[in-house]
Scaffold this active site. Structure first.
Site, PDB file in Angstrom:
ATOM      1  N   LYS A 245      83.604  83.010  77.830  1.00 45.88           N
ATOM      2  CA  LYS A 245      82.203  83.005  78.223  1.00 45.88           C
ATOM      3  C   LYS A 245      82.069  83.483  79.669  1.00 45.88           C
ATOM      4  O   LYS A 245      82.955  83.235  80.494  1.00 45.88           O
ATOM      5  CB  LYS A 245      81.625  81.586  78.155  1.00 45.88           C
ATOM      6  CG  LYS A 245      81.556  80.965  76.775  1.00 45.88           C
ATOM      7  CD  LYS A 245      81.014  79.535  76.879  1.00 45.88           C
ATOM      8  CE  LYS A 245      80.987  78.831  75.544  1.00 45.88           C
ATOM      9  NZ  LYS A 245      79.934  79.351  74.670  1.00 45.88           N
ATOM     10  N   ASP A 315      84.955  82.023  70.328  1.00 44.98           N
ATOM     11  CA  ASP A 315      83.864  81.217  70.856  1.00 44.98           C
ATOM     12  C   ASP A 315      83.009  80.615  69.738  1.00 44.98           C
ATOM     13  O   ASP A 315      82.049  79.899  70.007  1.00 44.98           O
ATOM     14  CB  ASP A 315      82.992  82.052  71.802  1.00 44.98           C
ATOM     15  CG  ASP A 315      82.096  81.206  72.683  1.00 44.98           C
ATOM     16  OD1 ASP A 315      82.398  80.005  72.845  1.00 44.98           O
ATOM     17  OD2 ASP A 315      81.094  81.722  73.204  1.00 44.98           O
ATOM     18  N   ARG A 319      82.328  75.506  64.487  1.00 45.71           N
ATOM     19  CA  ARG A 319      82.301  75.508  63.015  1.00 45.71           C
ATOM     20  C   ARG A 319      83.702  75.349  62.435  1.00 45.71           C
ATOM     21  O   ARG A 319      83.862  74.845  61.321  1.00 45.71           O
ATOM     22  CB  ARG A 319      81.630  76.795  62.521  1.00 45.71           C
ATOM     23  CG  ARG A 319      82.363  78.078  62.820  1.00 45.71           C
ATOM     24  CD  ARG A 319      81.474  79.303  62.709  1.00 45.71           C
ATOM     25  NE  ARG A 319      80.468  79.344  63.771  1.00 45.71           N
ATOM     26  CZ  ARG A 319      79.561  80.310  63.905  1.00 45.71           C
ATOM     27  NH1 ARG A 319      79.521  81.302  63.029  1.00 45.71           N
ATOM     28  NH2 ARG A 319      78.692  80.275  64.879  1.00 45.71           N
TER      29      ARG A 319
END
Length: 466
Positions: A245, A315, A319
């Site tokens: 990020k 990233d 999930r």
């Protein structure tokens, strides 16, 4: 957490808080003495919702405090400004106000949340003991408000603690502390043991950190009661992994365990209310870091369900860890399965920061969550598990990818990914939320936030609490 709340002692002569419904203000004013009318007129006060005015006493000092409200879903926030706005002193609602239990519960909750502050890392400025103290009536409505407030406060505190003090081990400790308070059994599968017990996706995502990944597992309640299972994403810090990020996006990533904070806060409400359910809470707790052991783009992961997943983006780790936890949760076919996760920026683009996205395989569950959310001003909004988008998760190298090749519909794509692993659960909902307030509002200070858990608690209480 809520040291501004005290027990009511009428012999202490607390300053009276007089709530006035916005529409009743004109009628109320006609019955007031001339000096009160003059003071109100001089201040231009109209009892608009969420506003207050202190009236002077005849002999000097503070006489009473007027607060305007509307009795609707947002009523709790009409009272939330009082704890920080009132001068030092002891206050209590006028006795007649407690006769409307439903409204009093909203007001009490607003008073609780309005005094919340996270000051764990701040030096005592000497102002803590000089805050206004508000005495609440010892009635059922107050106890209900306190229960909800303490669940929300727990969620906020956990999110607000920075990652250096809230890693996977500390999150486990927080769950165990909660469990000890209510007699719940809490265990954890840690590190390499995750592989031995077939939780490979949790292990793979968390293996890049020096702080060992784990699956936290809380059990509470009678084995014969209806089973409610809560799953919360516990990514204690998210760098994005090798799909790193930018620094601006990493700044708030201590809140990426916000889903776990929600389920612990909700679990606290359920246990404190002693609801007749069999509660299980599963939290995959990891850090998504960059190291020589971290997983990479294009790696193919094993999952507990036996589905292989190609990593399109490191990233999209939330999930992946949820996939193992949901597989385990769904295998028991609970009466209700809820997962909470700070999962996608796409949900925030679609619905903004204050409206979590809701996905479900059960219309009754989804409708119940939405209806309670609107009634309590704890909203969420349903988005579809759109079948035509399922092929967007196809992979040529594995059973599926963890992302789509398209920049569109990202929240739905994530929901569809989780749906593969919640398969078998007859009543499942996924809540994709922000878990953060970006600005200060009464009762909602900047920082970690509980979203959707008041609505979920009310639904669980209504369905299983009788």
């Amino acid at each position: 957490m809520y040291d501004h709340i005290i027990a009511l002692d009428t012999s202490a002569n607390p300053i009276t808080i007089t709530p006035i419904a916005e529409g009743d203000f004109a009628a109320w004013l006609t019955d007031q003495p001339a000096n009160t009318k003059a003071w109100i007129a001089a201040n231009g006060y109209e009892a608009k919702r969420g506003t207050h005015l202190a009236l002077p006493a005849n002999g000097g000092g503070l006489g009473t405090v007027l607060v305007g409200y509307l009795d609707d879903a947002k009523a709790l926030w009409d009272f939330a400004a009082l704890p920080l706005a009132l001068p030092e002193g002891t206050y209590a609602f006028e006795d007649g106000f407690a006769k409307n239990a439903a409204l009093y519960e909203k007001a009490a909750l607003g008073i609780y949340l309005g005094g919340y502050r996270f000051d764990r890392y701040r030096k005592d400025d000497g102002k803590k003991d000089k805050r206004a103290k508000i005495a609440l009536h010892d009635i059922t409505a107050t106890k209900r408000a306190e229960n909800v407030a303490r669940g929300i406060g727990l969620a906020r505190d956990l999110i607000n603690i920075p990652a250096n003090d809230m890693g996977p081990a500390e999150l486990e400790a927080a769950a165990k502390h909660l469990g000890a308070e209510f007699g719940a059994k809490v265990s954890a599968i840690v590190g390499e043991e995750l592989l031995k017990q077939n939780f490979p996706a949790i292990h793979t995502v968390g293996h890049g950190s020096d702080r060992e990944p784990r699956l936290i597992d809380l059990h509470w309640g009678d084995d014969s009661a209806p089973k409610i299972t809560l799953v919360g994403k516990g990514v204690c810090f998210d760098t994005g992994g090798y799909d790193l990020k930018p620094s601006s996006n990493m700044l708030l990533m201590k809140k990426d365990m916000g889903g776990s904070a929600q389920v612990l806060g909700l679990a606290r409400m359920i246990m404190a209310a002693n609801l007749p359910v069999r509660l299980r809470v599963l939290i995959p707790a990891v850090e998504n870091m960059v190291s020589g052991r971290a997983y990479r783009p294009s790696d193919i992961l094993q999952t507990r369900k036996g589905i292989t997943v190609e990593v399109g983006n490191t990233d999209a780790e939330g999930r992946l860890v949820l996939s193992d936890a949901l597989t385990e949760a769904a295998s028991e076919d609970p009466e209700m399965l809820l997962d909470f996760a700070t999962l996608t920026g796409a949900a925030r683009v679609a619905l903004g920061l204050g409206l979590p996205a809701l996905f479900s395989n059960d219309d009754d569950l989804a409708n119940g969550l939405m209806e309670n959310g609107l009634a309590l001003h704890d909203p969420m909004w349903r988005l579809p598990l759109w079948d035509e988008y399922r092929p967007m998760l196809d992979s040529k190298a594995a059973d599926m990818n963890n992302i789509s090749g398209s920049p569109f519909g990202g929240a739905i794509i994530a929901g569809l990914f989780l749906d593969r692993f919640a398969e078998g659960a007859k009543s499942w909902a996924h809540i994709d939320l922000m878990a953060w307030n970006p600005t200060d509002r009464p009762g909602r200070p900047t920082g970690g936030e509980a979203q959707g858990i008041r609505a979920a608690f009310k639904l669980i209480e209504d369905r299983f609490g009788k």
